[in-house]
Motif scaffolding. Sequence first.
Motif, PDB file in Angstrom:
ATOM      1  N   GLN A 352       0.823  -1.215   0.000  1.00  0.00           N
ATOM      2  CA  GLN A 352       0.000   0.000   0.000  1.00  0.00           C
ATOM      3  C   GLN A 352       0.855   1.262   0.000  1.00  0.00           C
ATOM      4  O   GLN A 352       0.463   2.277  -0.558  1.00  0.00           O
ATOM      5  N   VAL A 353       2.026   1.156   0.616  1.00  0.00           N
ATOM      6  CA  VAL A 353       2.902   2.329   0.728  1.00  0.00           C
ATOM      7  C   VAL A 353       4.347   1.885   0.510  1.00  0.00           C
ATOM      8  O   VAL A 353       4.788   0.906   1.116  1.00  0.00           O
ATOM      9  N   ALA A 354       5.069   2.609  -0.348  1.00  0.00           N
ATOM     10  CA  ALA A 354       6.502   2.356  -0.483  1.00  0.00           C
ATOM     11  C   ALA A 354       7.242   3.564   0.081  1.00  0.00           C
ATOM     12  O   ALA A 354       6.874   4.706  -0.205  1.00  0.00           O
ATOM     13  N   VAL A 355       8.269   3.302   0.874  1.00  0.00           N
ATOM     14  CA  VAL A 355       9.083   4.401   1.413  1.00  0.00           C
ATOM     15  C   VAL A 355      10.403   4.411   0.652  1.00  0.00           C
ATOM     16  O   VAL A 355      11.112   3.396   0.587  1.00  0.00           O
ATOM     17  N   GLY A 375       3.809  -0.796  10.614  1.00  0.00           N
ATOM     18  CA  GLY A 375       2.892  -1.303  11.642  1.00  0.00           C
ATOM     19  C   GLY A 375       1.430  -1.147  11.257  1.00  0.00           C
ATOM     20  O   GLY A 375       0.573  -1.878  11.734  1.00  0.00           O
ATOM     21  N   SER A 376       1.133  -0.211  10.368  1.00  0.00           N
ATOM     22  CA  SER A 376      -0.271   0.077  10.045  1.00  0.00           C
ATOM     23  C   SER A 376      -0.650  -0.242   8.597  1.00  0.00           C
ATOM     24  O   SER A 376      -1.839  -0.315   8.286  1.00  0.00           O
ATOM     25  N   PHE A 377       0.336  -0.362   7.724  1.00  0.00           N
ATOM     26  CA  PHE A 377       0.036  -0.578   6.302  1.00  0.00           C
ATOM     27  C   PHE A 377       0.969  -1.645   5.739  1.00  0.00           C
ATOM     28  O   PHE A 377       2.056  -1.854   6.282  1.00  0.00           O
ATOM     29  N   ARG A 378       0.538  -2.298   4.626  1.00  0.00           N
ATOM     30  CA  ARG A 378       1.476  -3.198   3.933  1.00  0.00           C
ATOM     31  C   ARG A 378       2.485  -2.301   3.213  1.00  0.00           C
ATOM     32  O   ARG A 378       2.108  -1.529   2.316  1.00  0.00           O
ATOM     33  N   ALA A 379       3.747  -2.369   3.649  1.00  0.00           N
ATOM     34  CA  ALA A 379       4.719  -1.383   3.180  1.00  0.00           C
ATOM     35  C   ALA A 379       5.982  -2.049   2.656  1.00  0.00           C
ATOM     36  O   ALA A 379       6.285  -3.198   3.004  1.00  0.00           O
ATOM     37  N   GLN A 380       6.676  -1.352   1.782  1.00  0.00           N
ATOM     38  CA  GLN A 380       7.941  -1.827   1.231  1.00  0.00           C
ATOM     39  C   GLN A 380       8.936  -0.662   1.277  1.00  0.00           C
ATOM     40  O   GLN A 380       8.530   0.495   1.163  1.00  0.00           O
ATOM     41  N   TYR A 381      10.203  -1.022   1.405  1.00  0.00           N
ATOM     42  CA  TYR A 381      11.256  -0.020   1.441  1.00  0.00           C
ATOM     43  C   TYR A 381      12.157  -0.282   0.244  1.00  0.00           C
ATOM     44  O   TYR A 381      12.511  -1.427  -0.021  1.00  0.00           O
TER      45      TYR A 381
END
Length: 443
Positions: A352-355, A375-381
Amino acid sequence: MENSDDFMAKIVALCKRRGFIFQSSEMYGGINGFWDYGPIGVALKRAVEQTWWKYMVEDRDNVEGLDSTIICHPMVWQASGHLANFADEMTDCTVCKKRFRVDQMDDPTTCPACGAKAMTPPRNFNLMMKTFVGPVFDEEHAAYLRAETCQPIFVDFNTIRIASRQKLPFGIAQTGKSFRNEINPRNFTFRSREFTQMEMEFFCHEDESMKWFDYWHEQRWNFYTKILGISEDKLRIHWHDKLAHYAKKALDIEFLYPFGWNEVEGVHHRGTWDMSQHAAYSKQEQDCRYFDQERNATYYPTVVETSCGLDRICLLLICNAYDEDTAATQKEGMDEDARVVLHFAPRIAPVQVAVLPLSKKLEEPATDLFRKIRGSFRAQYDVTGSIGKRYRRQDEIGTPFCVTFDFDSLNDNAVTVRDRDAMTQERVPVAELAQWLRNKIDK
Ligand code: GAP
């Protein structure tokens, strides 16, 4: 207009390249009709399953959950009719040795693969997958992998009713693997031999069953259009003309896949068939009938079923989301190149969010932010490659929001959020980022 085989070839290639879905046991040449979900695929699959579970079970007072075994007592499948009747007619080509389902052939006397007019007479082929339970491999120890997730629901009806203190009308839902020895698995994951079903059986009085049928028809339509965000012109209802003798109404929800309109879900009126069959075979009448205090009557509940395939929904979502565009890529510092983008609804997007830190020098504060977001979203770095390339990578897996941490972020405590679809950028204070994302994702 691209032809459907070319379009499907692109989908299959993307699914493998980006770790959505690929052949099971590939290094041994694969096994027909079995598919593995990689890191991105399993994230999508779980997101859809969780969304279904919340919509069908958690958000309702009158639907309970179940997680039953895949192998049940073989009598379950005697009672359901699967051992006697769950069969397709097949025919073999005696020249090229290929096997076909008769109902899928235009002309059952001619081989669709090699054109030879040398087909064997049609014969029935049972789709149940067989195994053996215990150390002795004989008929007495034969068992079957479930062909649908609903039968254990009927068998467990009374135990669940008592444990949950539910009164009719109420439903029981379960998601899980089903197995069918399909003669001709095809269209990528659409017709597989191992697949996941999401089913809900709603138990009610016969007099109210048509009202509930209409209710669940509407609810399931809304799931695709409002929750998954599929446009109505890609969905349609196919009403069954030929009904099973016990059924009053049946419909399929169909989606316009690249290979044509096909079923993704069935909503079926099953009458009292299942409960009366299990009563007859188990001789446990009391577990299959219901005493209705208000009516002062005991009866077999009538069942309205909603049944969909999770793999078919994932395939639908990928096909529906797939897009290629060339516009506006230059403004992101790239040459004008085609981008492949998946326009998933943010709530089911695998990521949902990429940093993305603008520079490796910003790794420390960017990973701090990533840990909080995760912790709150499906995220990738992602720190490798130019920012434009990183956007492309995220577009290809359908990430709706890319958060760029740049040198200004160190001073103004804000980040740039880039929108996948509009390709617009907005500066958002870090302190407000989680709520900003939540508003967009839950919308
Ligand atoms: N309990 C009713 C039942 O199982 P079904 O029409 O045979 O009905 C329900 O299956 C759904 O399960 C289908 O609409 C489809 O989404 C999925 N399904 C069935 N067979 C499948 C297969 N071979 N591969 C993938 N999904 C399948």
